[in-house]
Design a protein around this motif. Structure first.
Motif, PDB file in Angstrom:
ATOM      1  N   TRP A 253       0.983  -1.207   0.025  1.00  0.00           N
ATOM      2  CA  TRP A 253      -0.009   0.008  -0.168  1.00  0.00           C
ATOM      3  C   TRP A 253       0.987   1.003   0.081  1.00  0.00           C
ATOM      4  O   TRP A 253       1.754   1.357   1.009  1.00  0.00           O
ATOM      5  N   SER A 254       0.933   1.871  -1.076  1.00  0.00           N
ATOM      6  CA  SER A 254       1.593   3.120  -1.269  1.00  0.00           C
ATOM      7  C   SER A 254       1.053   4.340  -1.912  1.00  0.00           C
ATOM      8  O   SER A 254       0.258   3.993  -2.734  1.00  0.00           O
ATOM      9  N   THR A 255       1.448   5.488  -1.584  1.00  0.00           N
ATOM     10  CA  THR A 255       1.556   6.506  -2.620  1.00  0.00           C
ATOM     11  C   THR A 255       2.272   6.281  -3.661  1.00  0.00           C
ATOM     12  O   THR A 255       3.392   6.168  -3.572  1.00  0.00           O
ATOM     13  N   CYS A 256       1.836   6.776  -5.016  1.00  0.00           N
ATOM     14  CA  CYS A 256       2.695   6.697  -6.156  1.00  0.00           C
ATOM     15  C   CYS A 256       2.728   8.198  -7.040  1.00  0.00           C
ATOM     16  O   CYS A 256       1.895   8.734  -6.812  1.00  0.00           O
ATOM     17  N   PHE A 257       3.879   7.969  -7.529  1.00  0.00           N
ATOM     18  CA  PHE A 257       4.296   9.218  -8.364  1.00  0.00           C
ATOM     19  C   PHE A 257       4.600   9.377  -9.921  1.00  0.00           C
ATOM     20  O   PHE A 257       5.599   8.354  -9.927  1.00  0.00           O
ATOM     21  N   ARG A 258       3.964   9.838 -10.481  1.00  0.00           N
ATOM     22  CA  ARG A 258       4.360   9.392 -12.035  1.00  0.00           C
ATOM     23  C   ARG A 258       4.242  11.037 -12.495  1.00  0.00           C
ATOM     24  O   ARG A 258       3.352  11.811 -12.357  1.00  0.00           O
ATOM     25  N   ARG A 259       5.360  11.332 -13.495  1.00  0.00           N
ATOM     26  CA  ARG A 259       5.496  12.553 -14.121  1.00  0.00           C
ATOM     27  C   ARG A 259       4.425  12.559 -15.440  1.00  0.00           C
ATOM     28  O   ARG A 259       4.060  13.656 -15.703  1.00  0.00           O
ATOM     29  N   GLU A 260       4.065  11.430 -16.040  1.00  0.00           N
ATOM     30  CA  GLU A 260       3.170  11.605 -16.943  1.00  0.00           C
ATOM     31  C   GLU A 260       3.705  12.192 -18.187  1.00  0.00           C
ATOM     32  O   GLU A 260       2.707  13.054 -18.805  1.00  0.00           O
TER      33      GLU A 260
END
Length: 420
Positions: A253-260
């Motif tokens: 379970w985590s927060t996820c980060f993507r630059r897209e």
């Protein structure tokens, strides 16, 4: 990294995989050349070291002029050994670079082609016929007080948002329902770090063609993860895991980060394609010969979760050119989005075979006690994006949203989300 034995036994299969991905097949020949150079360098260095060892024994027994001649030869041989070891080191580095340049070998049944060349494996459920004007998830979510896009952009920029009130509760309900399912299926729940070292990010294959998707903290030389697959893949890096009782299964379970990067104009309205979201990700370590069956299990667990939110969806077999470097095969589950009259990805599950574990040196012992490279797989069990499918498919004429029955216990028994 791919298995060099596979490369040596069937280089054409690796070339065919590269072509199916739309990638450079000549990288396979470069890898073959690097492998041959490295094996030759190892053989040369080993032979010289063996000769050096034998000569050392002779020097110890020799006397007089013979000893002097042997010492001269020993000096020459030491220089040759040093050169051979330098060549071996250079060959090792070249082999590693060449091996990292070749993507995982796709499974034989993977459709060739690019993003639009997937194969639809099944449709589940029928899109609902609405007898009123459909609202999209932004209109619905704003009306029920689920999120605030304007203030998200004000605080953090485009494609950030606040989940507020029932929106925050809805996300927690989804993730808790997924966590309960995962725990019941025998997964170990994990809340991992969301910052990882470069070798872990690279080991999972995310610093190749998709490096532009990753946020990097240059001052600390750390990366923000786009999925808990990354820290979970690194969890057993450099270890020999115990698979004697079957696969090791984790749910992160985590927060996820993507630059897209490069996605401007595509699904940028609302919370479909954003820079930050929460997700529960399944991650598995197993034996290589178990990986295909485990892949089907992960897909079945994803479909079990989708059934609980009662939305129509389809399962697609992703084409080779749309696979990440680590994946040998990937299945996506795409939910119907009424406002767009199309399907959008909610889950994906990838079989990475031994590609990641070889980079990260994660092994297990076989029946004879010999270390073998493990296989790794991953699969989504719930994300923030699921809110889109729930709101749109369960909307009512008055702007309220019915809560799927399975989700109600995780939302305090609430049956309907009313507009404010």
């Amino acid at each position: 990294m791919i298995d060099l034995k596979t490369l040596r036994d069937d280089p054409e299969a690796v070339r065919a995989s590269q072509r199916a991905r739309g990638e450079d097949a000549s990288l396979v020949d470069a890898l073959l050349s690097a492998d041959e150079r490295r094996r030759s360098a190892v053989s040369q260095a080993d032979n010289l070291r063996a000769e050096q060892k034998q000569l050392g024994k002779q020097v110890g027994k020799a006397k007089g002029e013979d000893r002097e001649d042997l010492l001269t030869r020993a000096k020459e041989l030491a220089a040759q050994v040093k050169e051979a070891e330098a060549e071996q080191s250079a060959a090792d580095e070249e082999l590693l670079r060449s091996q990292k340049a070749v993507s995982n070998v796709v499974e034989p049944d993977v459709p060739p082609g690019g993003e639009d060349d997937y194969a639809v494996l099944e449709h589940v459920g029928v899109p609902r016929e609405f007898d009123f004007e459909i609202k999209d998830h932004v209109e619905l979510g704003t009306a029920i007080g689920a999120f605030d896009m304007e203030r998200g952009a004000k605080v953090a920029g485009a494609r950030f948002y606040f989940l507020t009130g029932i929106g925050a509760q809805l996300e927690l309900a989804l993730l808790n329902m997924a966590a309960a399912q995962a725990a019941a299926a025998g997964f170990t729940l994990v809340v991992p770090p969301v910052l990882v070292r470069p070798e872990i990010m690279e080991g999972t294959g995310f610093l190749g063609a998709h490096a532009t998707e990753v946020y990097r903290l240059e001052e600390d030389d750390l990366y923000l993860v786009g999925t808990s697959e990354v820290p979970l893949a690194g969890y057993h890096a450099g270890e020999i895991v115990d698979l004697s009782a079957g696969p090791l299964r984790y749910a992160g379970w985590s927060t996820c980060f993507r630059r897209e990067a490069g996605s401007y104009g595509r699904d940028t309205r609302g919370i479909i394609r954003v820079h930050q979201f929460n997700k529960l990700e399944m991650f598995v370590y197993c034996r290589a010969d178990e990986a295909r069956d485990e892949h089907q299990r992960l897909l079945a667990w994803e479909e079990e979760m989708l059934a609980k939110i009662e939305v129509p969806y389809r399962v697609i077999d992703t084409a080779a050119g749309d696979l990440g470097a680590s994946a040998a095969r990937k299945f996506d589950c795409e939910a119907w989005v009424p406002s767009q009259q199309t399907y959008r990805e909610l889950t994906s599950t990838s079989n990475c075979t031994t590609f990641q574990a070889r980079r990260l040196n994660t092994r297990y012992r076989d029946e004879d006690g010999r270390p073998q490279i493990a296989a790794t797989l991953n699969g989504t069990l719930a994300t923030t994006r699921w809110i889109v499918a729930i709101l749109e498919n369960h909307q009512q004429p008055d702007g309220s949203v019915q809560v799927p029955e399975a989700l109600r216990p995780f939302l305090g028994g609430r049956e309907v989300l009313e507009p404010k």
